[in-house]
Design a protein around this motif. Structure first.
Motif, PDB file in Angstrom:
ATOM      1  N   SER A  77       0.834  -1.210   0.000  1.00 30.42           N
ATOM      2  CA  SER A  77       0.000   0.000   0.000  1.00 30.42           C
ATOM      3  C   SER A  77       0.865   1.256   0.000  1.00 30.42           C
ATOM      4  CB  SER A  77      -0.936   0.005   1.215  1.00 30.42           C
ATOM      5  OG  SER A  77      -0.228   0.208   2.419  1.00 30.42           O
ATOM      6  N   ILE A  78       1.966   1.256   0.756  1.00 29.85           N
ATOM      7  CA  ILE A  78       2.871   2.407   0.802  1.00 29.85           C
ATOM      8  C   ILE A  78       3.602   2.571  -0.525  1.00 29.85           C
ATOM      9  CG2 ILE A  78       4.934   3.347   1.924  1.00 29.85           C
ATOM     10  CD1 ILE A  78       3.979   1.874   4.482  1.00 29.85           C
ATOM     11  N   ILE A  79       4.039   1.454  -1.115  1.00 32.42           N
ATOM     12  CA  ILE A  79       4.752   1.504  -2.399  1.00 32.42           C
ATOM     13  C   ILE A  79       3.836   2.024  -3.509  1.00 32.42           C
ATOM     14  CG2 ILE A  79       5.859   0.084  -4.183  1.00 32.42           C
ATOM     15  CD1 ILE A  79       6.847  -1.726  -1.856  1.00 32.42           C
ATOM     16  N   LEU A  80       2.583   1.552  -3.506  1.00 32.37           N
ATOM     17  CA  LEU A  80       1.639   2.004  -4.530  1.00 32.37           C
ATOM     18  C   LEU A  80       1.251   3.466  -4.329  1.00 32.37           C
ATOM     19  CD1 LEU A  80      -0.814  -0.983  -5.103  1.00 32.37           C
ATOM     20  CD2 LEU A  80       1.170  -0.307  -6.425  1.00 32.37           C
ATOM     21  N   HIS A 251     -14.077  -5.076   1.613  1.00 26.98           N
ATOM     22  CA  HIS A 251     -12.894  -5.925   1.630  1.00 26.98           C
ATOM     23  C   HIS A 251     -12.200  -5.919   0.269  1.00 26.98           C
ATOM     24  CE1 HIS A 251     -10.340  -8.681   3.586  1.00 26.98           C
ATOM     25  NE2 HIS A 251     -10.614  -9.712   2.814  1.00 26.98           N
ATOM     26  N   GLU A 252     -10.869  -5.790   0.300  1.00 29.55           N
ATOM     27  CA  GLU A 252      -9.999  -5.761  -0.879  1.00 29.55           C
ATOM     28  C   GLU A 252     -10.047  -4.442  -1.646  1.00 29.55           C
ATOM     29  OE1 GLU A 252      -7.967  -7.968  -0.920  1.00 29.55           O
ATOM     30  OE2 GLU A 252      -8.903  -9.608   0.145  1.00 29.55           O
ATOM     31  N   SER A 253     -10.546  -3.378  -1.019  1.00 29.00           N
ATOM     32  CA  SER A 253     -10.575  -2.074  -1.693  1.00 29.00           C
ATOM     33  C   SER A 253      -9.434  -1.172  -1.244  1.00 29.00           C
ATOM     34  CB  SER A 253     -11.901  -1.361  -1.416  1.00 29.00           C
ATOM     35  OG  SER A 253     -12.030  -1.055  -0.038  1.00 29.00           O
ATOM     36  N   GLY A 254      -8.613  -1.623  -0.286  1.00 40.49           N
ATOM     37  CA  GLY A 254      -7.565  -0.781   0.283  1.00 40.49           C
ATOM     38  C   GLY A 254      -6.505  -0.353  -0.709  1.00 40.49           C
ATOM     39  N   LEU A 255      -6.035  -1.293  -1.565  1.00 37.08           N
ATOM     40  CA  LEU A 255      -4.991  -0.949  -2.533  1.00 37.08           C
ATOM     41  C   LEU A 255      -5.490   0.074  -3.545  1.00 37.08           C
ATOM     42  CD1 LEU A 255      -3.286  -4.412  -3.207  1.00 37.08           C
ATOM     43  CD2 LEU A 255      -2.553  -2.579  -1.693  1.00 37.08           C
ATOM     44  N   LEU A 256      -6.746  -0.095  -3.958  1.00 38.85           N
ATOM     45  CA  LEU A 256      -7.338   0.878  -4.878  1.00 38.85           C
ATOM     46  C   LEU A 256      -7.380   2.249  -4.212  1.00 38.85           C
ATOM     47  CD1 LEU A 256      -8.835   1.681  -7.448  1.00 38.85           C
ATOM     48  CD2 LEU A 256     -10.938   0.834  -6.416  1.00 38.85           C
ATOM     49  N   ALA A 257      -7.719   2.292  -2.940  1.00 38.70           N
ATOM     50  CA  ALA A 257      -7.843   3.561  -2.216  1.00 38.70           C
ATOM     51  C   ALA A 257      -6.510   4.302  -2.146  1.00 38.70           C
ATOM     52  CB  ALA A 257      -8.384   3.312  -0.808  1.00 38.70           C
ATOM     53  N   VAL A 258      -5.408   3.587  -1.849  1.00 39.65           N
ATOM     54  CA  VAL A 258      -4.116   4.278  -1.706  1.00 39.65           C
ATOM     55  C   VAL A 258      -3.561   4.730  -3.053  1.00 39.65           C
ATOM     56  CG1 VAL A 258      -3.540   3.136   0.461  1.00 39.65           C
ATOM     57  CG2 VAL A 258      -2.815   2.090  -1.685  1.00 39.65           C
ATOM     58  N   VAL A 259      -3.836   3.974  -4.129  1.00 41.78           N
ATOM     59  CA  VAL A 259      -3.413   4.418  -5.461  1.00 41.78           C
ATOM     60  C   VAL A 259      -4.137   5.709  -5.829  1.00 41.78           C
ATOM     61  CG1 VAL A 259      -3.413   3.884  -7.924  1.00 41.78           C
ATOM     62  CG2 VAL A 259      -2.779   2.122  -6.290  1.00 41.78           C
ATOM     63  N   VAL A 260      -5.460   5.741  -5.607  1.00 44.26           N
ATOM     64  CA  VAL A 260      -6.246   6.942  -5.894  1.00 44.26           C
ATOM     65  C   VAL A 260      -5.777   8.103  -5.024  1.00 44.26           C
ATOM     66  CG1 VAL A 260      -8.553   7.965  -5.770  1.00 44.26           C
ATOM     67  CG2 VAL A 260      -8.256   5.658  -6.684  1.00 44.26           C
ATOM     68  N   MET A 261      -5.515   7.822  -3.751  1.00 44.08           N
ATOM     69  CA  MET A 261      -5.041   8.869  -2.838  1.00 44.08           C
ATOM     70  C   MET A 261      -3.720   9.460  -3.324  1.00 44.08           C
ATOM     71  SD  MET A 261      -4.198   8.561   1.225  1.00 44.08           S
ATOM     72  CE  MET A 261      -3.566   9.986   2.136  1.00 44.08           C
TER      73      MET A 261
END
Length: 615
Positions: A77-80, A251-261
């Motif tokens: 998540s941090i890398i993305l 569930h499983e939406s966290g990676l999408l959220a950090v990329v958008v952020m």
């Protein structure tokens, strides 16, 4: 304790090896991970155990239960997020159609082409096949840059590869995340209305949380509600908060959220964006070093044996010889790129850190869900990553020479300093067909250069990161034009060999001007003019003039006039083909001057009556 310390030490050692030998860091990291993991267990250890066991097996291991999965999730998540920060809307607007097509049409060709190949070659399900293809869309700057930094290429070719790597990283991650989320939902509910609703929730909450928290963080930073010393750690904790909160709601939406952020924050008016990027880059280096040793070590020999078949070679060759060229040639159709340039871009497509990291994360998750064929995801993607990095790192330079895209002579000009004079000279050079890059630590000077459509980089002259810029791989001339004579001399000594193979020049100092016997061979333009003289004249006459030459005698007379008249400083000689030749402080030593050559100078126009008397 020993294993954890060993991972950090080995990870940083791998990063140093990558820097020393100018190779992508992912290569030594994964090799070390495989050595201390499955290879050690199978061939080295007496008891058949791994030297580093990522998951607790009842007697040893770093992470109990799902601990490794949680660590990998947070690290990715941090890398993305850091990848999302680099995706600028302004850069997309100014990109040529070639790069735009590569990250859209090219990605689609890779996605469907590799997915179909995986389905028919490895007999995987359509879902797993397209997850594999989604994961190998990305290339990434961390693997492209080390491969290209020492290959002199035409600017257009290196720019296409560089920007494809930067822009496709978060886009490819986004595609892989969406495919994985759809597989997870479909695995629970089938292709039903419920599955589509769950998928919609993932998209909704991922984008909403990312967008909202990005604006909130930008607001509190710009309002200075966070003390400076807490800025980076607050940003880091916010990224983790967004990831976790989004996961709770969908569930499983966290990676999408950090990329958008990351994307939103990177395109907002944030005063401390550069500082935030530097911190995230440093943190990403540490996380990547730990992450890929852990992920590679976690692979079992049984997983590697899945690849011990002709199908592995078939899909690898198909990806690099069929899918990648097809994507590139379709995306570059109708462009100004030549056939050999398209061929080189087709050859250089190494997969990187995002592909390997997300593959391991998704692979382990789907195996736990009992999805058929999920055990192939991690080893297959690791094979593509290692194979493409090894292939391109060892053959790119030779391939460039074979097909004729290797620049035999580097004609680019690197200007140290982006002052008003440097910008004026740079603009003239660019208008005459030269590739020019200005570097300066003064952000305001760099911004002014960019406003003139000049390539400019904000960097510290004492930093080694300047060597990482692909934009500089065709530099053959170096001009040090700063007001600090020590910096000018340092630039010549440090960068002359790398960027000034055809000529390295610097402005003379006041002491050298006063002593006629102390005229340095690398002196620039004139022995009687230093930085202050250039700046004063630029303020008085901010224009570059040209005057036609008749012969060498005519040239010498004009130079003598410029030496006496402080309102004129000679810069270049333009020959009959329009090529520009830099004038040194030994300006009378020019050998060949023909009728039709032009003297290029800074300052007021010559008195034409005076000039006519010279001929």
């Amino acid at each position: 304790m020993i294993e954890l310390a060993g991972i950090i030490i080995l990870g940083i050692l791998a990063q140093w090896v990558a820097w020393k030998f100018k190779i992508p860091a992912i290569l030594p990291l994964i090799i070390i991970g495989l050595l201390v993991g499955p290879i050690a267990a199978e061939y080295i250890s007496d008891d058949g155990s791994k030297w580093i066991e990522p998951i607790w097996n009842g007697s040893k291991g770093l992470f109990p239960g799902d601990g490794l999965y949680y660590f990998v999730s947070l690290a990715i998540s941090i890398i993305l997020f850091e990848g999302g920060l680099t995706l600028k809307r302004s850069e997309i607007k100014t990109l040529g159609p070639v790069i735009t097509k590569l990250i859209t049409l090219g990605s689609a060709v890779t996605f469907f082409g590799a997915g179909i190949l995986a389905y028919f070659i490895f007999d995987l399900s359509w879902e797993i096949s397209f997850l594999f293809s989604g994961l190998i869309i990305v290339t990434g700057p961390t693997v492209i840059t080390p491969i290209l930094r020492n290959i002199p290429l035409k600017k257009d070719v290196s720019a296409v590869l560089k920007w494809e790597g930067i822009l496709i990283d978060p886009i490819g991650a986004l595609v892989a995340v969406l495919v994985f989320e759809f597989i997870s939902v479909e695995g629970d509910s089938g292709f039903t209305k419920t599955a589509l609703v769950e998928f919609g929730k993932i998209i909704l909450f991922g984008t909403t949380f990312g967008f909202t928290f990005a604006h909130a963080l930008a607001f509190v930073i710009n309002k200075k509600l966070i003390p400076h010393y807490l800025l980076n750690v607050v940003s880091l904790s916010t990224v983790l908060l967004v990831f976790v909160e989004s996961e709770i709601f969908a569930h499983e939406s966290g990676l999408l959220a950090v990329v958008v952020m990351g994307m939103v924050l990177g395109n907002s008016k944030l005063n401390n964006i550069k500082e935030l990027l530097y911190f995230k880059e440093s943190l990403s280096v540490l996380l990547i070093s730990i992450l890929f040793i852990l992920l590679a070590a976690n692979i079992n020999i049984e997983d590697l044996m899945l690849l011990y078949t002709w199908k592995t070679g078939a899909i690898f060759l198909a990806v690099i010889l069929l899918v990648r060229p097809l994507a590139v040639f379709l995306s570059t159709a109708g462009s100004k790129l030549k056939f050999n340039e398209k061929l080189f871009i087709s050859w250089v497509g190494p997969r990187g850190i995002v592909a390997a990291g997300i593959a391991s994360l998704f692979g382990s998750k789907l195996i736990k869900q009992g999805v058929s064929g999920a055990e192939y995801i991690t080893p297959l993607v690791f094979m593509i990553v290692l194979g493409t990095v090894l292939l391109n790192a060892t053959t790119a330079r030779l391939f460039a020479k074979l097909i004729g895209v290797f620049l035999k002579k580097s004609e680019g000009i690197l200007i140290i300093g982006a002052s008003k004079t440097s910008r004026l000279i740079g603009h003239y050079l660019v208008s005459n067909g030269r590739h020019v890059v200005l570097i300066d630590s003064n952000e305001r000077n760099v911004e002014k250069a960019k406003e003139m459509d000049l390539e400019a980089i904000t960097t510290n002259i004492f930093s080694d990161t300047i060597f990482d810029n692909i934009e500089l791989n065709d530099m053959g001339y170096l001009m040090a034009l700063t007001g600090n004579s020590d910096i000018n001399k340092y630039a010549i000594n440090k960068f002359g060999k790398q960027f000034g193979e055809n000529g390295s020049f610097r402005l003379v100092t006041i002491q050298e001007m006063l002593d006629d016997s102390n005229n340095p061979r690398e002196g620039l333009f004139s022995h009687t003019d230093d930085y202050n003289a250039l700046m004063e004249l630029t303020g008085k006459y901010p224009s570059i003039q040209e005057i036609e030459l008749q012969d060498k005698e005519h040239y010498i007379k004009l130079i003598e006039i410029t030496n006496k008249d402080k309102d004129m400083i000679p810069l270049f000689i333009k020959d009959l083909e329009g090529e520009l030749h830099i004038i040194s402080s030994y300006n009378l030593e020019i050998e060949t001057i023909k009728k039709g050559f032009q003297l290029v100078y800074l300052g007021k126009p010559f008195d034409m009556e005076q000039v006519q008397k010279l001929t």
